[in-house]
Design a protein around this motif. Structure first.
Motif, PDB file in Angstrom:
ATOM      1  N   GLU A  89      -1.400   7.053  -6.811  1.00  0.00           N
ATOM      2  CA  GLU A  89      -2.248   7.548  -5.726  1.00  0.00           C
ATOM      3  C   GLU A  89      -3.709   7.608  -6.152  1.00  0.00           C
ATOM      4  OE1 GLU A  89      -0.354  11.118  -4.240  1.00  0.00           O
ATOM      5  OE2 GLU A  89       0.895   9.884  -2.890  1.00  0.00           O
ATOM      6  N   GLY A  90      -3.955   7.875  -7.432  1.00  0.00           N
ATOM      7  CA  GLY A  90      -5.321   7.837  -7.941  1.00  0.00           C
ATOM      8  C   GLY A  90      -5.907   6.441  -7.934  1.00  0.00           C
ATOM      9  N   ASN A  91      -5.025   5.439  -7.875  1.00  0.00           N
ATOM     10  CA  ASN A  91      -5.454   4.042  -7.801  1.00  0.00           C
ATOM     11  C   ASN A  91      -5.283   3.461  -6.392  1.00  0.00           C
ATOM     12  OD1 ASN A  91      -6.232   2.807 -10.577  1.00  0.00           O
ATOM     13  ND2 ASN A  91      -4.491   4.157 -11.034  1.00  0.00           N
ATOM     14  N   GLY A  92      -5.159   4.321  -5.395  1.00  0.00           N
ATOM     15  CA  GLY A  92      -5.174   3.875  -4.009  1.00  0.00           C
ATOM     16  C   GLY A  92      -3.844   3.458  -3.417  1.00  0.00           C
ATOM     17  N   ILE A  93      -2.728   3.766  -4.097  1.00  0.00           N
ATOM     18  CA  ILE A  93      -1.399   3.438  -3.587  1.00  0.00           C
ATOM     19  C   ILE A  93      -0.735   4.709  -3.070  1.00  0.00           C
ATOM     20  CG2 ILE A  93       0.849   2.438  -4.117  1.00  0.00           C
ATOM     21  CD1 ILE A  93      -1.444   0.435  -4.353  1.00  0.00           C
ATOM     22  N   ASP A  94      -0.279   4.705  -1.847  1.00  0.00           N
ATOM     23  CA  ASP A  94       0.384   5.860  -1.248  1.00  0.00           C
ATOM     24  C   ASP A  94       1.854   5.885  -1.664  1.00  0.00           C
ATOM     25  OD1 ASP A  94       1.076   8.036   0.288  1.00  0.00           O
ATOM     26  OD2 ASP A  94       1.153   6.928   2.171  1.00  0.00           O
ATOM     27  N   VAL A  95       2.288   6.967  -2.292  1.00  0.00           N
ATOM     28  CA  VAL A  95       3.689   7.114  -2.686  1.00  0.00           C
ATOM     29  C   VAL A  95       4.406   7.965  -1.640  1.00  0.00           C
ATOM     30  CG1 VAL A  95       5.285   7.942  -4.449  1.00  0.00           C
ATOM     31  CG2 VAL A  95       3.114   6.882  -5.128  1.00  0.00           C
ATOM     32  N   VAL A  96       5.271   7.332  -0.873  1.00  0.00           N
ATOM     33  CA  VAL A  96       5.972   7.989   0.227  1.00  0.00           C
ATOM     34  C   VAL A  96       7.007   8.975  -0.289  1.00  0.00           C
ATOM     35  CG1 VAL A  96       7.475   7.575   2.222  1.00  0.00           C
ATOM     36  CG2 VAL A  96       5.591   5.997   1.727  1.00  0.00           C
ATOM     37  N   ALA A  97       7.724   8.596  -1.353  1.00  0.00           N
ATOM     38  CA  ALA A  97       8.782   9.442  -1.897  1.00  0.00           C
ATOM     39  C   ALA A  97       9.128   8.969  -3.303  1.00  0.00           C
ATOM     40  CB  ALA A  97      10.030   9.389  -1.006  1.00  0.00           C
ATOM     41  N   THR A  98       9.803   9.831  -4.060  1.00  0.00           N
ATOM     42  CA  THR A  98      10.331   9.453  -5.368  1.00  0.00           C
ATOM     43  C   THR A  98      11.813   9.818  -5.430  1.00  0.00           C
ATOM     44  OG1 THR A  98       9.888  11.567  -6.471  1.00  0.00           O
ATOM     45  CG2 THR A  98       8.093   9.939  -6.439  1.00  0.00           C
ATOM     46  N   ARG A  99      12.531   9.069  -6.249  1.00  0.00           N
ATOM     47  CA  ARG A  99      13.957   9.353  -6.464  1.00  0.00           C
ATOM     48  C   ARG A  99      14.240   9.183  -7.955  1.00  0.00           C
ATOM     49  NH1 ARG A  99      18.337  10.616  -2.679  1.00  0.00           N
ATOM     50  NH2 ARG A  99      20.264  10.298  -3.858  1.00  0.00           N
ATOM     51  N   ASP A 150       6.412   0.170   2.186  1.00  0.00           N
ATOM     52  CA  ASP A 150       6.257  -1.290   2.125  1.00  0.00           C
ATOM     53  C   ASP A 150       7.119  -1.905   1.037  1.00  0.00           C
ATOM     54  OD1 ASP A 150       4.233  -1.098   4.051  1.00  0.00           O
ATOM     55  OD2 ASP A 150       2.657  -0.932   2.530  1.00  0.00           O
ATOM     56  N   ALA A 151       7.428  -1.110  -0.006  1.00  0.00           N
ATOM     57  CA  ALA A 151       8.136  -1.658  -1.166  1.00  0.00           C
ATOM     58  C   ALA A 151       8.819  -0.542  -1.933  1.00  0.00           C
ATOM     59  CB  ALA A 151       7.162  -2.397  -2.078  1.00  0.00           C
ATOM     60  N   VAL A 152       9.800  -0.940  -2.712  1.00  0.00           N
ATOM     61  CA  VAL A 152      10.460  -0.052  -3.674  1.00  0.00           C
ATOM     62  C   VAL A 152       9.990  -0.449  -5.067  1.00  0.00           C
ATOM     63  CG1 VAL A 152      12.665   0.667  -4.687  1.00  0.00           C
ATOM     64  CG2 VAL A 152      12.504   0.248  -2.218  1.00  0.00           C
ATOM     65  N   ILE A 153       9.589   0.546  -5.862  1.00  0.00           N
ATOM     66  CA  ILE A 153       9.190   0.308  -7.246  1.00  0.00           C
ATOM     67  C   ILE A 153      10.252   0.882  -8.170  1.00  0.00           C
ATOM     68  CG2 ILE A 153       7.548   0.913  -9.060  1.00  0.00           C
ATOM     69  CD1 ILE A 153       5.393   1.064  -6.940  1.00  0.00           C
ATOM     70  N   PHE A 154      10.732   0.058  -9.083  1.00  0.00           N
ATOM     71  CA  PHE A 154      11.554   0.532 -10.183  1.00  0.00           C
ATOM     72  C   PHE A 154      10.621   0.863 -11.336  1.00  0.00           C
ATOM     73  CE2 PHE A 154      15.374  -1.850  -8.503  1.00  0.00           C
ATOM     74  CZ  PHE A 154      16.194  -0.730  -8.397  1.00  0.00           C
ATOM     75  N   ALA A 155      10.487   2.140 -11.680  1.00  0.00           N
ATOM     76  CA  ALA A 155       9.634   2.558 -12.779  1.00  0.00           C
ATOM     77  C   ALA A 155      10.508   2.863 -13.990  1.00  0.00           C
ATOM     78  CB  ALA A 155       8.821   3.788 -12.383  1.00  0.00           C
ATOM     79  N   ARG A 185       0.806  -1.230   0.000  1.00  0.00           N
ATOM     80  CA  ARG A 185       0.000   0.000   0.000  1.00  0.00           C
ATOM     81  C   ARG A 185       0.836   1.276   0.000  1.00  0.00           C
ATOM     82  NH1 ARG A 185      -4.915  -1.874  -1.478  1.00  0.00           N
ATOM     83  NH2 ARG A 185      -5.551  -3.640  -0.195  1.00  0.00           N
ATOM     84  N   ARG A 186       2.074   1.206   0.526  1.00  0.00           N
ATOM     85  CA  ARG A 186       2.929   2.397   0.650  1.00  0.00           C
ATOM     86  C   ARG A 186       4.258   2.101  -0.055  1.00  0.00           C
ATOM     87  NH1 ARG A 186       2.065   6.150   4.479  1.00  0.00           N
ATOM     88  NH2 ARG A 186       4.264   6.273   5.070  1.00  0.00           N
ATOM     89  N   VAL A 187       4.576   2.904  -1.062  1.00  0.00           N
ATOM     90  CA  VAL A 187       5.737   2.593  -1.887  1.00  0.00           C
ATOM     91  C   VAL A 187       6.597   3.824  -2.107  1.00  0.00           C
ATOM     92  CG1 VAL A 187       4.412   0.811  -3.104  1.00  0.00           C
ATOM     93  CG2 VAL A 187       4.586   3.118  -4.096  1.00  0.00           C
ATOM     94  N   VAL A 188       7.827   3.577  -2.529  1.00  0.00           N
ATOM     95  CA  VAL A 188       8.678   4.626  -3.077  1.00  0.00           C
ATOM     96  C   VAL A 188       8.939   4.301  -4.541  1.00  0.00           C
ATOM     97  CG1 VAL A 188       9.779   5.253  -0.902  1.00  0.00           C
ATOM     98  CG2 VAL A 188      10.792   3.457  -2.325  1.00  0.00           C
ATOM     99  N   ILE A 189       9.157   5.326  -5.336  1.00  0.00           N
ATOM    100  CA  ILE A 189       9.416   5.160  -6.765  1.00  0.00           C
ATOM    101  C   ILE A 189      10.879   5.490  -7.039  1.00  0.00           C
ATOM    102  CG2 ILE A 189       8.912   6.019  -9.084  1.00  0.00           C
ATOM    103  CD1 ILE A 189       6.085   6.704  -8.081  1.00  0.00           C
TER     104      ILE A 189
END
Length: 211
Positions: free
Chosen positions: A111-121, A152-157, A90-94
């Motif tokens: 965030e529009g799809n219900g996922i909280d983005v804590v931070a981006t890098r 909760d997780a790191v996302i590689f975009a 539910r809570r991720v960083v990009i």
């Protein structure tokens, strides 16, 4: 079961919100070419184009592909959402190779799809060939730098960045899932064709593919 992969390419050299939309001008042509190989599913492999028009545009693009190709389709953006929900994240960083404007689109989409983005890098790159030349070490360093204790997780975009080989190591070191958009696209495609099983060495998502 045997799985084969067939690819096509959409033109992108300079990465901006405008060129990401222009990238889709050839979507129907390339989808038709892939359909001529009698594929069972088509995935829009680039994640960023589906982010440009907000919530729901990913599904609209999949419908465009299905209409011309006559086969099931999805997008990497859709696959990412499904993977996060599948793993109850539910809570991720990009972590992204692009500049902050592209990460802002990703943040808004999630965030529009219900996922909280804590931070981006971001690495701030706008030249797509430079993104493709990034090394696995660059991806690893970016993933480490992006992490936050509250996520909760790191996302590689970014599917043009070599992330797959560093996911497993980062998950061990960070103690949390690391989701590559490349892995999410593969995971979604395999599920759509009825594959279940395990692909080792690329993180939790591909290690446990269930239908």
């Amino acid at each position: 079961p045997e799985v084969t992969v067939h690819t096509a390419r959409l033109l992108l050299t300079h990465i901006t919100s405008e060129t990401l939309l222009d990238m889709l001008n050839d979507l129907e042509t390339q989808s038709r070419l892939l359909a001529s190989a009698a594929v069972d599913v088509i995935v829009l492999g680039a994640v960023a184009p589906a982010l440009t028009k907000g919530v729901g545009y990913d599904r609209e693009l999949a419908q465009r592909i299905e209409a011309i190709a006559g086969t099931r389709a999805t997008t990497t953006a859709t696959a990412l959402l499904e993977a996060l929900r599948h793993m109850n994240l539910r809570r991720v960083v990009i972590a992204a190779p692009y500049d902050a404007s592209i990460s802002a689109m990703a943040k808004s989409f999630l965030e529009g799809n219900g996922i909280d983005v804590v931070a981006t890098r971001e690495l701030g790159l706008v030249d797509n060939q430079q993104v493709g030349r990034l090394t696995e070490a660059d991806a690893y360093d970016l993933g480490r730098a992006a992490d936050r204790a509250s996520a909760d997780a790191v996302i590689f975009a970014g599917t043009n960045m070599r992330t797959m080989a560093v996911v497993e190591r980062l998950e061990r070191e960070l103690g949390k899932p690391v989701v590559s958009t490349t892995a999410a696209a593969l995971w979604a495609a395999l599920r759509l064709v009825g594959f279940s099983g395990s692909i080792a060495g690329h993180g939790r998502l591909l290690r446990e593919i269930t239908l």
